[in-house]
Design a protein around this motif. Structure first.
Motif, PDB file in Angstrom:
ATOM      1  N   ARG A 142      19.249 -17.967  17.599  1.00 26.36           N
ATOM      2  CA  ARG A 142      20.335 -18.299  16.683  1.00 26.36           C
ATOM      3  C   ARG A 142      21.533 -17.416  17.032  1.00 26.36           C
ATOM      4  N   VAL A 143      22.686 -18.030  17.145  1.00 23.42           N
ATOM      5  CA  VAL A 143      23.918 -17.291  17.434  1.00 23.42           C
ATOM      6  C   VAL A 143      24.939 -17.683  16.380  1.00 23.42           C
ATOM      7  N   ARG A 144      25.574 -16.698  15.783  1.00 23.74           N
ATOM      8  CA  ARG A 144      26.581 -16.996  14.767  1.00 23.74           C
ATOM      9  C   ARG A 144      27.687 -15.948  14.818  1.00 23.74           C
ATOM     10  N   ALA A 145      28.865 -16.340  14.330  1.00 21.84           N
ATOM     11  CA  ALA A 145      30.021 -15.451  14.320  1.00 21.84           C
ATOM     12  C   ALA A 145      30.546 -15.302  12.897  1.00 21.84           C
ATOM     13  N   PHE A 146      30.954 -14.085  12.579  1.00 23.31           N
ATOM     14  CA  PHE A 146      31.475 -13.756  11.254  1.00 23.31           C
ATOM     15  C   PHE A 146      32.861 -13.136  11.394  1.00 23.31           C
ATOM     16  N   ARG A 147      33.818 -13.766  10.790  1.00 21.89           N
ATOM     17  CA  ARG A 147      35.192 -13.259  10.788  1.00 21.89           C
ATOM     18  C   ARG A 147      35.295 -12.119   9.777  1.00 21.89           C
ATOM     19  N   THR A 148      35.977 -11.058  10.163  1.00 24.32           N
ATOM     20  CA  THR A 148      36.219  -9.924   9.284  1.00 24.32           C
ATOM     21  C   THR A 148      37.700  -9.892   8.919  1.00 24.32           C
ATOM     22  N   ASP A 149      37.977 -10.083   7.657  1.00 20.92           N
ATOM     23  CA  ASP A 149      39.365 -10.102   7.207  1.00 20.92           C
ATOM     24  C   ASP A 149      39.907  -8.697   6.932  1.00 20.92           C
ATOM     25  N   ALA A 150      39.070  -7.817   6.458  1.00 19.13           N
ATOM     26  CA  ALA A 150      39.495  -6.447   6.167  1.00 19.13           C
ATOM     27  C   ALA A 150      38.945  -5.526   7.250  1.00 19.13           C
ATOM     28  N   TYR A 151      39.816  -4.869   7.966  1.00 19.43           N
ATOM     29  CA  TYR A 151      39.400  -3.965   9.043  1.00 19.43           C
ATOM     30  C   TYR A 151      40.539  -3.006   9.368  1.00 19.43           C
ATOM     31  N   ALA A 152      40.214  -1.894   9.972  1.00 22.31           N
ATOM     32  CA  ALA A 152      41.185  -0.933  10.485  1.00 22.31           C
ATOM     33  C   ALA A 152      40.651  -0.491  11.841  1.00 22.31           C
ATOM     34  N   VAL A 153      41.428  -0.679  12.887  1.00 19.42           N
ATOM     35  CA  VAL A 153      40.984  -0.364  14.244  1.00 19.42           C
ATOM     36  C   VAL A 153      41.873   0.711  14.848  1.00 19.42           C
ATOM     37  N   ALA A 154      41.253   1.771  15.300  1.00 18.94           N
ATOM     38  CA  ALA A 154      41.898   2.850  16.050  1.00 18.94           C
ATOM     39  C   ALA A 154      43.178   3.344  15.358  1.00 18.94           C
ATOM     40  N   ASP A 155      44.339   3.169  16.002  1.00 23.25           N
ATOM     41  CA  ASP A 155      45.596   3.662  15.450  1.00 23.25           C
ATOM     42  C   ASP A 155      46.274   2.658  14.521  1.00 23.25           C
ATOM     43  N   ARG A 156      45.525   1.647  14.125  1.00 19.16           N
ATOM     44  CA  ARG A 156      45.914   0.664  13.117  1.00 19.16           C
ATOM     45  C   ARG A 156      47.088  -0.224  13.522  1.00 19.16           C
ATOM     46  N   LEU A 157      47.339  -0.352  14.812  1.00 18.87           N
ATOM     47  CA  LEU A 157      48.355  -1.314  15.241  1.00 18.87           C
ATOM     48  C   LEU A 157      47.856  -2.712  14.892  1.00 18.87           C
ATOM     49  N   PRO A 158      48.715  -3.592  14.422  1.00 20.07           N
ATOM     50  CA  PRO A 158      48.262  -4.919  13.994  1.00 20.07           C
ATOM     51  C   PRO A 158      47.651  -5.747  15.122  1.00 20.07           C
ATOM     52  N   GLU A 159      47.993  -5.469  16.366  1.00 22.85           N
ATOM     53  CA  GLU A 159      47.431  -6.224  17.477  1.00 22.85           C
ATOM     54  C   GLU A 159      46.058  -5.719  17.925  1.00 22.85           C
ATOM     55  N   ASN A 160      45.626  -4.577  17.405  1.00 22.83           N
ATOM     56  CA  ASN A 160      44.291  -4.087  17.739  1.00 22.83           C
ATOM     57  C   ASN A 160      43.242  -5.073  17.223  1.00 22.83           C
ATOM     58  N   ALA A 161      42.241  -5.327  18.056  1.00 19.63           N
ATOM     59  CA  ALA A 161      41.206  -6.302  17.700  1.00 19.63           C
ATOM     60  C   ALA A 161      39.845  -5.801  18.187  1.00 19.63           C
ATOM     61  N   PHE A 162      38.789  -6.335  17.565  1.00 27.36           N
ATOM     62  CA  PHE A 162      37.440  -5.978  18.005  1.00 27.36           C
ATOM     63  C   PHE A 162      36.523  -7.182  17.930  1.00 27.36           C
ATOM     64  N   LEU A 163      35.474  -7.110  18.718  1.00 25.71           N
ATOM     65  CA  LEU A 163      34.385  -8.077  18.655  1.00 25.71           C
ATOM     66  C   LEU A 163      33.108  -7.276  18.876  1.00 25.71           C
ATOM     67  N   ASP A 164      32.275  -7.227  17.855  1.00 23.12           N
ATOM     68  CA  ASP A 164      31.039  -6.443  17.894  1.00 23.12           C
ATOM     69  C   ASP A 164      29.856  -7.396  17.880  1.00 23.12           C
ATOM     70  N   MET A 165      28.968  -7.255  18.859  1.00 26.52           N
ATOM     71  CA  MET A 165      27.806  -8.138  18.975  1.00 26.52           C
ATOM     72  C   MET A 165      26.539  -7.344  18.670  1.00 26.52           C
ATOM     73  N   SER A 166      25.682  -7.959  17.891  1.00 24.50           N
ATOM     74  CA  SER A 166      24.401  -7.362  17.529  1.00 24.50           C
ATOM     75  C   SER A 166      23.302  -8.377  17.828  1.00 24.50           C
ATOM     76  N   PHE A 167      22.312  -7.963  18.596  1.00 24.09           N
ATOM     77  CA  PHE A 167      21.227  -8.858  18.997  1.00 24.09           C
ATOM     78  C   PHE A 167      19.922  -8.267  18.495  1.00 24.09           C
ATOM     79  N   ARG A 168      19.328  -8.918  17.487  1.00 25.31           N
ATOM     80  CA  ARG A 168      18.050  -8.483  16.932  1.00 25.31           C
ATOM     81  C   ARG A 168      16.956  -9.333  17.556  1.00 25.31           C
ATOM     82  N   ILE A 169      15.967  -8.679  18.155  1.00 27.77           N
ATOM     83  CA  ILE A 169      14.895  -9.397  18.831  1.00 27.77           C
ATOM     84  C   ILE A 169      13.535  -8.876  18.379  1.00 27.77           C
TER      85      ILE A 169
END
Length: 128
Positions: free
Chosen positions: A41-68
């Motif tokens: 099963r693969v699914r994606a979850f959008r995160t609306d509230a976040y703060a990344v690094a120096d908080r520039l609005p263009e900063n983005a992340f994608l975090d993958m977690s694989f439970r097996i």
């Protein structure tokens, strides 16, 4: 029993087709030959509230977690992680052209004593 979750910052919506990315991850995981088709099963979850690094609005992340489930060697887990990370990194290469993107992947084994499952997909795919 492999569950692949992608959590991503909302500012990636206009840059990444998450359905396409999920399909890429599914193909890559299945191509390892280590996981049964009906279990992945693969699914994606959008995160609306976040703060990344120096908080520039263009900063983005994608975090993958694989439970097996347990039962794969360290080398098999490493090979799987490397295959998925390479496929996703290649797919998202344009995002790495700017200094505002972070990608991560973690693989974790699920304790079988503390995991319950019921799957009606397996019998259909196994032809039973």
């Amino acid at each position: 029993m492999p569950h692949f979750s992608i959590e991503y910052s909302a500012n990636l919506d206009a840059k990444v087709d998450m359905g396409e990315l999920c399909a890429l991850v599914l193909r890559t995981v299945l191509d390892t030959g280590l996981f049964e088709t009906g279990a992945v099963r693969v699914r994606a979850f959008r995160t609306d509230a976040y703060a990344v690094a120096d908080r520039l609005p263009e900063n983005a992340f994608l975090d993958m977690s694989f439970r097996i489930g347990i039962g794969r060697s360290a080398e098999e887990k490493k090979r799987t992680g490397e295959a998925v990370f390479a496929a996703v990194s290649g797919h998202l290469a344009a995002l790495f052209a700017t200094p505002h993107f972070a990608l991560s992947l973690e693989i974790r084994e699920i304790d079988p004593v503390l995991s319950w499952k019921k799957n009606a997909i397996h019998p259909r795919l196994r032809g039973k």
